[in-house]
Design a protein around this motif. Structure first.
Motif, PDB file in Angstrom:
ATOM      1  N   CYS A 453      19.499  -1.468  39.074  1.00  0.00           N
ATOM      2  CA  CYS A 453      19.834  -0.648  37.896  1.00  0.00           C
ATOM      3  C   CYS A 453      18.609  -0.025  37.232  1.00  0.00           C
ATOM      4  O   CYS A 453      18.733   0.703  36.250  1.00  0.00           O
ATOM      5  N   GLY A 454      17.401  -0.330  37.756  1.00  0.00           N
ATOM      6  CA  GLY A 454      16.203   0.310  37.230  1.00  0.00           C
ATOM      7  C   GLY A 454      15.610  -0.343  36.003  1.00  0.00           C
ATOM      8  O   GLY A 454      14.746   0.240  35.355  1.00  0.00           O
ATOM      9  N   LEU A 455      16.056  -1.554  35.675  1.00  0.00           N
ATOM     10  CA  LEU A 455      15.490  -2.289  34.544  1.00  0.00           C
ATOM     11  C   LEU A 455      14.536  -3.365  35.044  1.00  0.00           C
ATOM     12  O   LEU A 455      14.608  -3.778  36.205  1.00  0.00           O
ATOM     13  N   GLU A 456      13.650  -3.812  34.176  1.00  0.00           N
ATOM     14  CA  GLU A 456      12.847  -4.974  34.497  1.00  0.00           C
ATOM     15  C   GLU A 456      13.715  -6.223  34.365  1.00  0.00           C
ATOM     16  O   GLU A 456      14.654  -6.266  33.565  1.00  0.00           O
ATOM     17  N   ARG A 457      13.395  -7.236  35.146  1.00  0.00           N
ATOM     18  CA  ARG A 457      14.211  -8.457  35.160  1.00  0.00           C
ATOM     19  C   ARG A 457      14.336  -9.060  33.769  1.00  0.00           C
ATOM     20  O   ARG A 457      15.429  -9.464  33.334  1.00  0.00           O
ATOM     21  N   GLN A 458      13.206  -9.097  33.036  1.00  0.00           N
ATOM     22  CA  GLN A 458      13.210  -9.699  31.701  1.00  0.00           C
ATOM     23  C   GLN A 458      14.111  -8.908  30.755  1.00  0.00           C
ATOM     24  O   GLN A 458      14.852  -9.477  29.942  1.00  0.00           O
ATOM     25  N   ALA A 459      14.066  -7.568  30.863  1.00  0.00           N
ATOM     26  CA  ALA A 459      14.896  -6.720  30.001  1.00  0.00           C
ATOM     27  C   ALA A 459      16.376  -6.935  30.302  1.00  0.00           C
ATOM     28  O   ALA A 459      17.203  -7.015  29.383  1.00  0.00           O
ATOM     29  N   LEU A 460      16.722  -7.029  31.596  1.00  0.00           N
ATOM     30  CA  LEU A 460      18.126  -7.255  31.956  1.00  0.00           C
ATOM     31  C   LEU A 460      18.609  -8.614  31.453  1.00  0.00           C
ATOM     32  O   LEU A 460      19.734  -8.739  30.943  1.00  0.00           O
ATOM     33  N   GLN A 461      17.765  -9.640  31.552  1.00  0.00           N
ATOM     34  CA  GLN A 461      18.151 -10.963  31.042  1.00  0.00           C
ATOM     35  C   GLN A 461      18.418 -10.923  29.540  1.00  0.00           C
ATOM     36  O   GLN A 461      19.359 -11.560  29.050  1.00  0.00           O
ATOM     37  N   GLN A 462      17.596 -10.173  28.808  1.00  0.00           N
ATOM     38  CA  GLN A 462      17.799 -10.043  27.362  1.00  0.00           C
ATOM     39  C   GLN A 462      19.157  -9.408  27.056  1.00  0.00           C
ATOM     40  O   GLN A 462      19.881  -9.853  26.159  1.00  0.00           O
ATOM     41  N   ILE A 463      19.505  -8.355  27.816  1.00  0.00           N
ATOM     42  CA  ILE A 463      20.789  -7.669  27.589  1.00  0.00           C
ATOM     43  C   ILE A 463      21.954  -8.601  27.925  1.00  0.00           C
ATOM     44  O   ILE A 463      22.957  -8.644  27.208  1.00  0.00           O
ATOM     45  N   LEU A 464      21.811  -9.344  29.017  1.00  0.00           N
ATOM     46  CA  LEU A 464      22.875 -10.284  29.394  1.00  0.00           C
ATOM     47  C   LEU A 464      23.086 -11.332  28.305  1.00  0.00           C
ATOM     48  O   LEU A 464      24.232 -11.655  27.955  1.00  0.00           O
ATOM     49  N   ARG A 465      21.988 -11.857  27.751  1.00  0.00           N
ATOM     50  CA  ARG A 465      22.107 -12.846  26.671  1.00  0.00           C
ATOM     51  C   ARG A 465      22.753 -12.235  25.432  1.00  0.00           C
ATOM     52  O   ARG A 465      23.561 -12.874  24.768  1.00  0.00           O
ATOM     53  N   ARG A 466      22.374 -10.971  25.143  1.00  0.00           N
ATOM     54  CA  ARG A 466      22.912 -10.305  23.950  1.00  0.00           C
ATOM     55  C   ARG A 466      24.434 -10.179  24.024  1.00  0.00           C
ATOM     56  O   ARG A 466      25.134 -10.306  23.013  1.00  0.00           O
ATOM     57  N   PHE A 467      24.973  -9.950  25.237  1.00  0.00           N
ATOM     58  CA  PHE A 467      26.409  -9.758  25.369  1.00  0.00           C
ATOM     59  C   PHE A 467      27.122 -10.996  25.918  1.00  0.00           C
ATOM     60  O   PHE A 467      28.302 -10.950  26.261  1.00  0.00           O
ATOM     61  N   GLY A 468      26.397 -12.115  25.960  1.00  0.00           N
ATOM     62  CA  GLY A 468      27.017 -13.379  26.347  1.00  0.00           C
ATOM     63  C   GLY A 468      27.530 -13.415  27.775  1.00  0.00           C
ATOM     64  O   GLY A 468      28.530 -14.086  28.057  1.00  0.00           O
ATOM     65  N   ILE A 469      26.862 -12.721  28.691  1.00  0.00           N
ATOM     66  CA  ILE A 469      27.289 -12.669  30.089  1.00  0.00           C
ATOM     67  C   ILE A 469      26.415 -13.616  30.907  1.00  0.00           C
ATOM     68  O   ILE A 469      25.191 -13.506  30.885  1.00  0.00           O
ATOM     69  N   GLN A 470      27.046 -14.526  31.629  1.00  0.00           N
ATOM     70  CA  GLN A 470      26.321 -15.515  32.418  1.00  0.00           C
ATOM     71  C   GLN A 470      26.325 -15.115  33.884  1.00  0.00           C
ATOM     72  O   GLN A 470      27.389 -14.969  34.505  1.00  0.00           O
ATOM     73  N   ALA A 471      25.114 -14.931  34.432  1.00  0.00           N
ATOM     74  CA  ALA A 471      24.989 -14.495  35.825  1.00  0.00           C
ATOM     75  C   ALA A 471      25.558 -15.518  36.794  1.00  0.00           C
ATOM     76  O   ALA A 471      26.047 -15.160  37.880  1.00  0.00           O
ATOM     77  N   GLU A 472      25.514 -16.813  36.413  1.00  0.00           N
ATOM     78  CA  GLU A 472      25.969 -17.869  37.315  1.00  0.00           C
ATOM     79  C   GLU A 472      27.421 -17.675  37.748  1.00  0.00           C
ATOM     80  O   GLU A 472      27.803 -18.053  38.858  1.00  0.00           O
ATOM     81  N   LYS A 473      28.245 -17.098  36.884  1.00  0.00           N
ATOM     82  CA  LYS A 473      29.667 -16.919  37.201  1.00  0.00           C
ATOM     83  C   LYS A 473      29.889 -15.960  38.363  1.00  0.00           C
ATOM     84  O   LYS A 473      30.975 -15.939  38.959  1.00  0.00           O
ATOM     85  N   PHE A 474      28.877 -15.137  38.650  1.00  0.00           N
ATOM     86  CA  PHE A 474      29.031 -14.114  39.683  1.00  0.00           C
ATOM     87  C   PHE A 474      28.309 -14.477  40.973  1.00  0.00           C
ATOM     88  O   PHE A 474      28.281 -13.680  41.918  1.00  0.00           O
ATOM     89  N   ARG A 475      27.724 -15.700  41.010  1.00  0.00           N
ATOM     90  CA  ARG A 475      26.963 -16.077  42.202  1.00  0.00           C
ATOM     91  C   ARG A 475      27.889 -16.490  43.334  1.00  0.00           C
ATOM     92  O   ARG A 475      28.862 -17.196  43.132  1.00  0.00           O
ATOM     93  N   ARG A 476      27.509 -16.052  44.532  1.00  0.00           N
ATOM     94  CA  ARG A 476      28.283 -16.377  45.713  1.00  0.00           C
ATOM     95  C   ARG A 476      27.863 -17.757  46.223  1.00  0.00           C
ATOM     96  O   ARG A 476      26.742 -18.197  45.976  1.00  0.00           O
ATOM     97  N   PRO A 477      28.710 -18.422  46.970  1.00  0.00           N
ATOM     98  CA  PRO A 477      28.335 -19.731  47.547  1.00  0.00           C
ATOM     99  C   PRO A 477      27.110 -19.591  48.449  1.00  0.00           C
ATOM    100  O   PRO A 477      26.949 -18.586  49.138  1.00  0.00           O
ATOM    101  N   GLY A 478      26.258 -20.597  48.420  1.00  0.00           N
ATOM    102  CA  GLY A 478      25.046 -20.551  49.245  1.00  0.00           C
ATOM    103  C   GLY A 478      23.847 -20.940  48.430  1.00  0.00           C
ATOM    104  O   GLY A 478      23.946 -21.233  47.230  1.00  0.00           O
ATOM    105  N   PRO A 479      22.672 -20.934  49.039  1.00  0.00           N
ATOM    106  CA  PRO A 479      21.447 -21.323  48.323  1.00  0.00           C
ATOM    107  C   PRO A 479      21.114 -20.328  47.238  1.00  0.00           C
ATOM    108  O   PRO A 479      21.280 -19.123  47.408  1.00  0.00           O
ATOM    109  N   LYS A 480      20.615 -20.826  46.104  1.00  0.00           N
ATOM    110  CA  LYS A 480      20.221 -19.976  44.996  1.00  0.00           C
ATOM    111  C   LYS A 480      18.900 -19.291  45.321  1.00  0.00           C
ATOM    112  O   LYS A 480      17.961 -19.917  45.770  1.00  0.00           O
ATOM    113  N   THR A 481      18.877 -18.004  45.045  1.00  0.00           N
ATOM    114  CA  THR A 481      17.640 -17.228  45.308  1.00  0.00           C
ATOM    115  C   THR A 481      17.081 -16.637  44.042  1.00  0.00           C
ATOM    116  O   THR A 481      16.066 -15.972  44.063  1.00  0.00           O
ATOM    117  N   ASP A 482      17.729 -16.863  42.900  1.00  0.00           N
ATOM    118  CA  ASP A 482      17.302 -16.220  41.660  1.00  0.00           C
ATOM    119  C   ASP A 482      16.700 -17.209  40.700  1.00  0.00           C
ATOM    120  O   ASP A 482      17.260 -18.265  40.514  1.00  0.00           O
TER     121      ASP A 482
END
Length: 482
Positions: A453-482
């Motif tokens: 999406c063209g954002l820095e990782r830290q900036a995207l994390q801030q936006i996700l926190r602001r809107f209460g969106i948890q990335a973990e809910k969208f993770r596919r089965p398998g080893p974590k890479t993030d």
């Protein structure tokens, strides 16, 4: 959030020093010894690539980097550091006898250098000075932010992290006389940044002279820049002062400098080196006191590889780089820009105050805006002229087909809300829909989603926190890479 933001919130946070060297044992030794003598947190990285990744994830004040490393060397690291994090102070470590490399690093923006093997006390003293410098720069930025208007800095509109970095860079460089190269796509506001640098500088009472290089034919551009003497060529019936002389004790803005010919490049390089010009037909040089700011929408390094742009001129111009982000990388600024353009152009066009409909705002937020801020401004002006009522709708600016394809507002729930509430609802829906789709498409991998999406990782994390969106809910089965 920018590095400056982090320090603004918590002045008690310790300064951070990052040491970059490919010798792991040397890193461990240096970290232990410096941790005792410096009141700061000491971080280490064994390559330029890992250091840049670390800088994206957490703020750093001073970087101590080795010049000679496999892969990305110190000079390449410095160039990328200055592009992404211009407020970070860099000190270069060089092998004994590599003075030429050290001088080159200083020209490219390094604060200082120290030769290996070095005296520990000298190193500590140098780092103390660098940390103190960074504290002063940070405080200056903090005070300037307090004095800024809401989302407006020197007539430049923006409150996104990307634009805050631009504002910080402008503020820091304005007090110096360093040459600045502003890069970015057409329509991003490079001319506004050049004017802001002049306005905030000690030269603000002097002239600001701008020349759009591609619009002036090559045979005329030379005489426009340097002037000519009477009789220098046919029709030269009197002496003419060039733009360098007009800008004496002020700023000369060379807009779209990537399009000038090799012949003009050579003469411009000479002026930058000697601080003097020679008008056409004259035998004497004339000293000029001019600060040069240049801009380009071209990839100058690609032009260098193609033999179309002088590398030595590039480094003369690129003393301090400022990159203007495209509008698609700062979408959160679009409502702010719209409000600004509505106020400005409704008054200029003598039209009643108008608003952007929620449907049109949602389209604005989804578009890629190839023409950037200039295209958005022209679209808003078109809406002011053609909207018969107080509200500008998609059909008034030729976006009716885009409105029909939009599913976000089909329920009509926003129609009866006041403008500000509707706009807030639009933004809430946009962020949630966009971010959830983005995370789903990338399996909850925040790093991958940020790149997409063209954002820095830290900036995207801030936006996700602001809107209460948890990335973990969208993770596919398998080893974590993030």
């Amino acid at each position: 959030m920018t590095d400056g933001d982090t320090h603004d919130k918590a002045e008690t946070i310790k300064d951070r020093l990052l040491i970059v060297d490919d010798e792991v044992d040397f890193l461990r030794l240096l970290k232990r010894s410096l941790a005792k003598d410096l009141d700061c947190e000491v971080l280490t990285a064994s390559s330029g690539e890992s250091a840049l990744q670390m800088l994206e994830e957490e703020p750093v004040d001073v970087v101590l980097v080795d010049m000679k490393m496999p892969g990305m060397d110190g000079l390449e690291f410095l160039e990328r550091l200055r592009m992404r994090h211009p407020w970070v102070t860099a000190i270069m470590m060089t092998a004994h006898g590599c003075v030429e490399l050290a001088v080159q690093a200083m020209r490219q923006g390094a604060y200082d250098f120290i030769s290996k093997p070095f005296d520990h006390e000298t190193l500590v003293f140098t780092l103390h000075k660098a940390l103190e410098r960074n504290r002063l720069l940070r405080e200056n930025v903090r005070l300037q932010r307090r004095s800024r208007g809401e989302g407006v800095f020197q007539n430049i509109v923006g409150a996104s992290p990307a634009m805050r970095r631009v504002f910080d860079a402008v503020q820091m460089v304005a007090s110096s006389d360093l040459t600045v190269l502003i890069t970015g796509e057409s329509g991003t506001g490079k001319d506004l940044v050049a004017q802001a640098i002049h306005n905030l500088s000690a030269r603000s009472h002097g002239p600001f002279v701008a020349v759009n290089c591609p619009t002036v034919p090559e045979n005329i551009l030379e005489s426009e820049l340097f002037g000519y003497k009477k009789g220098a060529f046919t029709h030269a019936t009197q002496n003419k002062i060039g733009l360098f002389q007009e800008a004496h004790r002020g700023t000369l803005f060379l807009d779209e400098i990537g399009d000038i010919s090799p012949a003009i490049q050579t003469k411009l390089l000479r002026v930058l080196q000697e601080k003097a010009i020679k008008p056409l037909g004259d035998t004497k040089t004339i000293k000029v006191d001019v600060r040069v700011v240049a801009s380009t929408n071209r990839d100058l390094q690609e032009k260098i590889r193609a033999g179309e742009f002088r590398e030595d001129l590039y480094y003369r111009l690129n003393v301090v780089p400022i990159e203007m982000p495209p509008l698609r990388r700062r979408r959160e600024d679009i409502p702010l820009l719209c409000d600004h353009f509505l106020k400005k152009h409704c008054a200029e066009l003598r039209r009643p105050c108008k608003t952007i409909s929620p449907e049109l705002m949602e389209i604005f937020l989804r578009r890629d805006w190839e023409g950037n801020v200039r295209e958005l401004e022209n679209t808003v002006m078109r809406g002011i002229l053609f909207a018969p009522g107080e509200e500008i709708r998609p059909e008034h600016v030729g976006f009716a087909s885009e409105h029909r394809s939009c599913l976000v507002f089909d329920d009509g729930s926003l129609q009866n809300l006041p403008y500000k509430e509707a706009k807030e609802a639009v933004l809430q829906r946009f962020h949630r829909l966009y971010l959830e789709n983005l995370l789903a498409a990338n399996g909850g991998n925040v790093t991958q989603a940020a790149k997409r999406c063209g954002l820095e990782r830290q900036a995207l994390q801030q936006i996700l926190r602001r809107f209460g969106i948890q990335a973990e809910k969208f993770r596919r089965p398998g080893p974590k890479t993030d």
